[in-house]
Structure formats: structure tokens, C-alpha cells
Design a protein around this motif. Structure first.
Motif, mmCIF file in Angstrom:
data_model
loop_
_atom_site.group_PDB
_atom_site.id
_atom_site.type_symbol
_atom_site.label_atom_id
_atom_site.label_comp_id
_atom_site.label_asym_id
_atom_site.label_seq_id
_atom_site.Cartn_x
_atom_site.Cartn_y
_atom_site.Cartn_z
ATOM 1 N N LYS A 31 0.833 -1.207 0.000
ATOM 2 C CA LYS A 31 0.000 0.000 0.000
ATOM 3 C C LYS A 31 0.866 1.255 0.000
ATOM 4 N N GLN A 35 0.811 4.021 -2.977
ATOM 5 C CA GLN A 35 0.578 5.436 -2.701
ATOM 6 C C GLN A 35 1.720 6.303 -3.228
ATOM 7 N N TYR A 86 2.314 4.574 8.850
ATOM 8 C CA TYR A 86 1.135 4.106 8.122
ATOM 9 C C TYR A 86 0.092 3.542 9.093
ATOM 10 N N LYS A 87 0.566 2.722 10.027
ATOM 11 C CA LYS A 87 -0.349 2.138 11.020
ATOM 12 C C LYS A 87 -0.987 3.220 11.878
ATOM 13 N N ARG A 89 -1.559 6.293 10.983
ATOM 14 C CA ARG A 89 -2.462 7.076 10.149
ATOM 15 C C ARG A 89 -3.718 6.299 9.755
ATOM 16 N N TYR A 90 -3.548 5.033 9.386
ATOM 17 C CA TYR A 90 -4.647 4.248 8.839
ATOM 18 C C TYR A 90 -5.130 3.118 9.751
#
Length: 93
Positions: A31, A35, A86-87, A89-90
Motif C-alpha cells: 500500500k 501510494q 502508516y499504522k 495514520r490508517y
């Protein structure tokens, strides 16, 4: 007997958890790469992509050139810090 069943269950469960964790990290890396490529304004972010004429981008890619854009093209380029961000944020998915 009960102790042995619990022990066997733990032995079986640990590798499964490790595999799921690895898949999750691999999915997150993919991912992040997607991106990064999507954020590049052209069509030659990575060496393995195709140029507009259909040829492989190779050394003409932004990844291969110094300066300017530095897209993330390979799983090895993704750092543990990027995964952590990333973790955060998402939510890890």
C-alpha cells in the motif's frame, strides 16, 4: 493431559500468528508503494513500469535518477518507520 493440549495449541497458534503478522506487514508495504507511485505526476516512477510508448522505464524512471522525486518502488525501500507511520495514520489496515 490438559497441559499437553494447551501446549500443542500454543505451538500450532504461534506460527499462524507470525504468518498473519508478516502478511499484514507485506500488505502495508504494498500500500505504501502504491501510494508513492500514485503521488508521482508522470508514468515512469519505477524502473519496472511502462513508459507511454510501451517500453520499460528502466533507468529513465524517477527511482533511477538522482535528485527530484524519490518514489518508493520496492518492499526493501519501506522502512519500519514508514510502516509505523502508516499504522498510526490508517489503523494498521
Amino acid at each position: 493431559m490438559k497441559k499437553y493440549l494447551i501446549l500443542i495449541a500454543l505451538i500450532i497458534a504461534v506460527p499462524i500468528d507470525a504468518k498473519q503478522n508478516t502478511q499484514s506487514t507485506a500488505q502495508i508495504k504494498q500500500k505504501i508503494i502504491q501510494q508513492s507511485i500514485a503521488a508521482y505526476p508522470g508514468n515512469c516512477a519505477c524502473p519496472y513500469q511502462a513508459a507511454s510508448n510501451g517500453s520499460r522505464c528502466g533507468k529513465r524512471s524517477a527511482y533511477s535518477r538522482k535528485g527530484g522525486y524519490a518514489p518508493i518502488c520496492y518492499a526493501e525501500d519501506v522502512t519500519p518507520e514508514m510502516i509505523r507511520q502508516y499504522k498510526a495514520r490508517y489503523g494498521g489496515s
